[in-house]
Write a protein that holds these residues in place. Structure first.
Motif, PDB file in Angstrom:
ATOM      1  N   THR A  23       7.484   8.765  -8.287  1.00 52.09           N
ATOM      2  CA  THR A  23       6.651   8.191  -7.227  1.00 52.09           C
ATOM      3  C   THR A  23       7.129   6.797  -6.867  1.00 52.09           C
ATOM      4  O   THR A  23       7.272   5.947  -7.754  1.00 52.09           O
ATOM      5  N   PRO A  24       7.400   6.522  -5.595  1.00 48.22           N
ATOM      6  CA  PRO A  24       7.811   5.164  -5.213  1.00 48.22           C
ATOM      7  C   PRO A  24       6.670   4.170  -5.395  1.00 48.22           C
ATOM      8  O   PRO A  24       5.502   4.524  -5.229  1.00 48.22           O
ATOM      9  N   THR A  25       7.021   2.931  -5.753  1.00 50.65           N
ATOM     10  CA  THR A  25       6.018   1.871  -5.838  1.00 50.65           C
ATOM     11  C   THR A  25       5.596   1.493  -4.411  1.00 50.65           C
ATOM     12  O   THR A  25       6.285   1.846  -3.441  1.00 50.65           O
ATOM     13  N   PRO A  26       4.487   0.771  -4.235  1.00 51.24           N
ATOM     14  CA  PRO A  26       4.051   0.409  -2.870  1.00 51.24           C
ATOM     15  C   PRO A  26       5.121  -0.311  -2.051  1.00 51.24           C
ATOM     16  O   PRO A  26       5.282  -0.030  -0.863  1.00 51.24           O
ATOM     17  N   ILE A  27       5.876  -1.218  -2.677  1.00 48.36           N
ATOM     18  CA  ILE A  27       6.914  -1.929  -1.913  1.00 48.36           C
ATOM     19  C   ILE A  27       8.019  -0.960  -1.513  1.00 48.36           C
ATOM     20  O   ILE A  27       8.549  -1.018  -0.402  1.00 48.36           O
ATOM     21  N   GLN A  28       8.361  -0.016  -2.382  1.00 50.12           N
ATOM     22  CA  GLN A  28       9.390   0.974  -2.047  1.00 50.12           C
ATOM     23  C   GLN A  28       8.916   1.897  -0.934  1.00 50.12           C
ATOM     24  O   GLN A  28       9.679   2.237  -0.022  1.00 50.12           O
ATOM     25  N   GLU A  29       7.664   2.283  -0.996  1.00 52.43           N
ATOM     26  CA  GLU A  29       7.102   3.189   0.011  1.00 52.43           C
ATOM     27  C   GLU A  29       7.165   2.580   1.408  1.00 52.43           C
ATOM     28  O   GLU A  29       7.415   3.273   2.401  1.00 52.43           O
ATOM     29  N   LYS A  30       6.985   1.246   1.492  1.00 52.85           N
ATOM     30  CA  LYS A  30       6.987   0.590   2.800  1.00 52.85           C
ATOM     31  C   LYS A  30       8.387   0.181   3.255  1.00 52.85           C
ATOM     32  O   LYS A  30       8.705   0.232   4.445  1.00 52.85           O
ATOM     33  N   VAL A  31       9.233  -0.245   2.296  1.00 57.02           N
ATOM     34  CA  VAL A  31      10.532  -0.807   2.671  1.00 57.02           C
ATOM     35  C   VAL A  31      11.582   0.271   2.916  1.00 57.02           C
ATOM     36  O   VAL A  31      12.381   0.166   3.866  1.00 57.02           O
ATOM     37  N   ILE A  32      11.620   1.316   2.098  1.00 57.36           N
ATOM     38  CA  ILE A  32      12.683   2.322   2.206  1.00 57.36           C
ATOM     39  C   ILE A  32      12.791   2.909   3.618  1.00 57.36           C
ATOM     40  O   ILE A  32      13.893   2.959   4.190  1.00 57.36           O
ATOM     41  N   PRO A  33      11.687   3.351   4.249  1.00 52.85           N
ATOM     42  CA  PRO A  33      11.817   3.893   5.614  1.00 52.85           C
ATOM     43  C   PRO A  33      12.366   2.872   6.615  1.00 52.85           C
ATOM     44  O   PRO A  33      13.130   3.243   7.523  1.00 52.85           O
ATOM     45  N   GLU A  34      11.988   1.593   6.470  1.00 52.40           N
ATOM     46  CA  GLU A  34      12.463   0.561   7.411  1.00 52.40           C
ATOM     47  C   GLU A  34      13.967   0.347   7.285  1.00 52.40           C
ATOM     48  O   GLU A  34      14.672   0.192   8.281  1.00 52.40           O
ATOM     49  N   ILE A  35      14.468   0.345   6.046  1.00 49.14           N
ATOM     50  CA  ILE A  35      15.910   0.176   5.856  1.00 49.14           C
ATOM     51  C   ILE A  35      16.661   1.398   6.378  1.00 49.14           C
ATOM     52  O   ILE A  35      17.719   1.272   7.007  1.00 49.14           O
ATOM     53  N   LEU A  36      16.103   2.592   6.166  1.00 48.83           N
ATOM     54  CA  LEU A  36      16.739   3.808   6.674  1.00 48.83           C
ATOM     55  C   LEU A  36      16.788   3.818   8.200  1.00 48.83           C
ATOM     56  O   LEU A  36      17.681   4.415   8.806  1.00 48.83           O
ATOM     57  N   ARG A  37      15.832   3.116   8.838  1.00 52.45           N
ATOM     58  CA  ARG A  37      15.853   2.995  10.312  1.00 52.45           C
ATOM     59  C   ARG A  37      16.812   1.897  10.772  1.00 52.45           C
ATOM     60  O   ARG A  37      16.890   1.603  11.958  1.00 52.45           O
ATOM     61  N   ARG A  38      17.484   1.235   9.824  1.00 50.55           N
ATOM     62  CA  ARG A  38      18.451   0.159  10.073  1.00 50.55           C
ATOM     63  C   ARG A  38      17.794  -1.099  10.612  1.00 50.55           C
ATOM     64  O   ARG A  38      18.426  -1.887  11.338  1.00 50.55           O
ATOM     65  N   ASN A  39      16.533  -1.324  10.265  1.00 52.34           N
ATOM     66  CA  ASN A  39      15.854  -2.558  10.662  1.00 52.34           C
ATOM     67  C   ASN A  39      16.177  -3.681   9.679  1.00 52.34           C
ATOM     68  O   ASN A  39      16.404  -3.442   8.494  1.00 52.34           O
ATOM     69  N   ASP A  40      16.181  -4.920  10.175  1.00 50.51           N
ATOM     70  CA  ASP A  40      16.191  -6.074   9.282  1.00 50.51           C
ATOM     71  C   ASP A  40      14.814  -6.167   8.631  1.00 50.51           C
ATOM     72  O   ASP A  40      13.797  -5.833   9.255  1.00 50.51           O
ATOM     73  N   VAL A  41      14.784  -6.656   7.374  1.00 49.69           N
ATOM     74  CA  VAL A  41      13.521  -6.698   6.628  1.00 49.69           C
ATOM     75  C   VAL A  41      13.418  -8.005   5.865  1.00 49.69           C
ATOM     76  O   VAL A  41      14.400  -8.480   5.279  1.00 49.69           O
ATOM     77  N   ILE A  42      12.234  -8.594   5.853  1.00 49.38           N
ATOM     78  CA  ILE A  42      11.899  -9.643   4.898  1.00 49.38           C
ATOM     79  C   ILE A  42      10.686  -9.133   4.126  1.00 49.38           C
ATOM     80  O   ILE A  42       9.657  -8.791   4.721  1.00 49.38           O
TER      81      ILE A  42
END
Length: 413
Positions: A23-42
C-alpha cells in the motif's frame, strides 16, 4: 489504494512487492501520479512518510520502457541531489531495491570516500545518479559526469540542503543541466528560502503538502525530563537502565565534543554504543550505522548530521540530550522513530537555560510535551539559568606592574 492499482509495469511492481510493500503511503499516493504525468512537484511531508519511494517509483517507471528499448550503455537521465552522504547512500539502496527486476543502472557518489571506485562506476554508464553536491561538481569538473542529457532533477531534503549552505552548488548544478524537462523538490518543511528556490527552479509545480509544516508524527510518544544541566549524564544512565533497558535508542547531542563525552560515559558503564558525527571518516560512519542497524550495538550517539533521512527499522527511542535551538530540528530528530506509522517514543532532557527552546518547539508543534516527574534528578520549579560571569583582571584599573614600580631601567626609551 494498492500499488497494483497504479499504472506501474510488472517489473516495477515486482520490485515493490519483493520488499514487502503493498500500500502506498499518503505522500506516495498523491505524488506518484503527478510525476507520471510529467508535472513539476514540490512536496512537503513529515520525515519517515516514504518520500524516497514517492519520487523513485514513478521515475523508474518512466525510465523502464526506454531502457528496455535502448541496449546501449546507460545515458544519465535522472539526477537526485541529497545533502548528506548517509541519505544519498540510503536513496541509492532504495532505488536498487525498487529496480531489482529492471535493466536500469543506478549509482551513488559522495564526498569523504575514495574517488576512483566512483569514477569506475560512472565509466560503466548510469541512468540514475544519486549525489551530494560537492562530489558531483568535483567529478563533473574532472569530466566524469555530463549533465547535458539529464532530463529530471530531484532535490531531496531541500530545506536541509539550504541550511547546510549548498545554495550556490545547487544553483550551479541547475545551470549545468540545461535540458531539464521535469524538476522535483522534496522537503520536510517549506520555509521562505525553499519557496524562493522553488520559484526559480520549478515550472507551474503541483504543491503537495500533507501536514502543516513541522508537525510531529502522532505515533511518537513524547516525554520531557526537567533536569539540572550538571545532572544530565547521571539522568542519562538512569534512563538507560530503567526506561530504555535493551531497546534501540538514538541519542542526539549538539556538538561532536558532546557526542564523545556521552559515548565515554556510556562505555564506562558497560553499554553497547557507537557514535556518528562529521569528524568520523565515511568508512567509520557507515560501519557505525551498520552495527546499529544490525543490533550489534543498541545505542547510537550522534550530532544532527543523523537527524535527516536515516531510515532505521524499528527504532524504539530518540533521546534529545541537548534541546535544539531550532524547533524544526526537534521534529526532524524525533522523526527518526515512529516512521511510516510505526510506534516510537522520544525523551528530551531540558535544563533551566533550555526552557525557552521548549517553548519554541511547543509553539511549532502546537502541542504541550508531557513532563515526566518520576526520576531522581528533578529541576527545581523556579530554577534560573546558570550565568557564567566573565572574570576580569585581578589588578585594579590603572595599577602599575611590578617592573614600573621598581623603576627599572629598560633598553628602550
Amino acid at each position: 489504494m494498492l500499488f497494483e492499482d497504479l499504472p506501474l509495469s510488472q517489473t516495477i511492481q515486482q520490485g515493490i512487492s519483493e520488499i514487502g510493500h503493498t500500500t502506498p503511503t499518503p505522500i506516495q499516493e498523491k505524488v506518484i501520479p503527478e510525476i507520471l504525468r510529467r508535472n513539476d512537484v514540490i512536496a512537503c511531508a513529515q520525515t519517515g512518510t516514504g518520500k524516497t519511494g514517492a519520487f523513485a517509483i514513478p521515475l523508474l517507471q518512466l525510465l523502464n520502457k526506454r531502457v528496455e528499448d535502448d541496449k546501449t550503455k546507460g545515458t544519465l537521465s535522472v539526477l537526485i541531489v541529497s545533502p548528506t552522504r548517509e541519505l544519498a547512500v540510503q536513496i541509492a539502496e532504495n532505488i536498487k531495491d525498487y529496480s531489482k527486476f529492471t535493466n536500469i543502472k543506478s549509482g551513488v557518489v559522495f564526498g569523504g570516500a575514495s574517488m576512483q571506485p566512483q569514477i569506475n562506476l560512472l565509466k560503466d554508464g548510469l541512468h540514475i545518479l544519486v549525489a551530494t553536491p560537492g562530489r558531483l561538481l568535483d567529478l563533473r569538473k574532472q569530466g566524469y559526469i555530463n549533465l547535458e542529457h539529464v532530463e529530471v532533477l530531484v532535490l531531496d531534503e531541500a530545506d536541509l540542503m539550504l541550511d547546510m549552505g549548498f545554495i550556490d552548488e545547487v544553483q550551479k548544478i541547475i545551470r549545468l543541466a540545461p535540458n531539464l524537462v521535469q524538476r522535483l523538490m522534496f522537503s520536510a518543511t517549506i520555509p521562505p528560502k525553499v519557496q524562493d528556490l522553488a520559484k526559480s527552479l520549478l515550472q507551474n509545480p503541483e504543491k503537495i503538502e500533507l501536514t502543516t509544516n513541522s508537525s510531529a508524527a502522532p505515533s511518537i510518544e513524547q516525554k520531557l525530563y526537567m533536569v539540572p544541566k550538571q545532572d544530565k549524564v547521571e539522568l542519562l544512565l538512569y534512563v538507560m537502565r530503567n526506561v530504555v533497558k535493551n531497546k534501540s535508542i538514538l541519542i542526539f547531542r549538539r556538538t561532536k565534543f558532546g557526542v564523545e563525552k556521552a559515548l565515554q560515559s556510556l562505555v564506562k558503564n558497560g553499554f553497547k554504543v557507537d557514535e556518528l558525527h562529521g569528524d568520523k571518516s565515511q568508512t567509520d560512519r557507515t560501519s557505525a550505522l551498520e552495527r546499529f542497524k544490525s543490533k550489534e550495538v543498541n545505542i547510537l550517539v550522534a550530532t544532527d548530521l543523523a537527524a535527516r533521512g536515516l531510515d532505521i527499522d524499528s527504532l524504539d527511542f530518540v533521546l534529545n540530550f541537548d534541546i535544539p535551538s531550532m524547533p524544526e530540528t526537534y521534529v526532524h530528530r524525533i522523526g527518526r522513530t515512529g516512521r511510516a506509522g510505526s510506534v516510537g517514543a522520544s525523551i528530551s532532557f531540558c535544563s533551566a537555560d533550555e526552557k525557552k527552546y521548549i517553548q519554541f518547539i511547543e509553539t511549532l508543534i502546537d502541542n504541550k510535551i508531557p513532563v515526566e516527574t518520576e526520576h531522581p534528578y528533578p529541576l527545581e520549579k523556579n530554577a534560573e539559568p546558570v550565568v557564567h560571569k566573565k572574570k576580569g583582571s585581578k589588578h585594579k584599573k590603572g595599577r602599575k606592574g611590578s617592573g614600573s614600580k621598581a623603576n627599572k631601567k629598560r633598553w628602550y626609551k
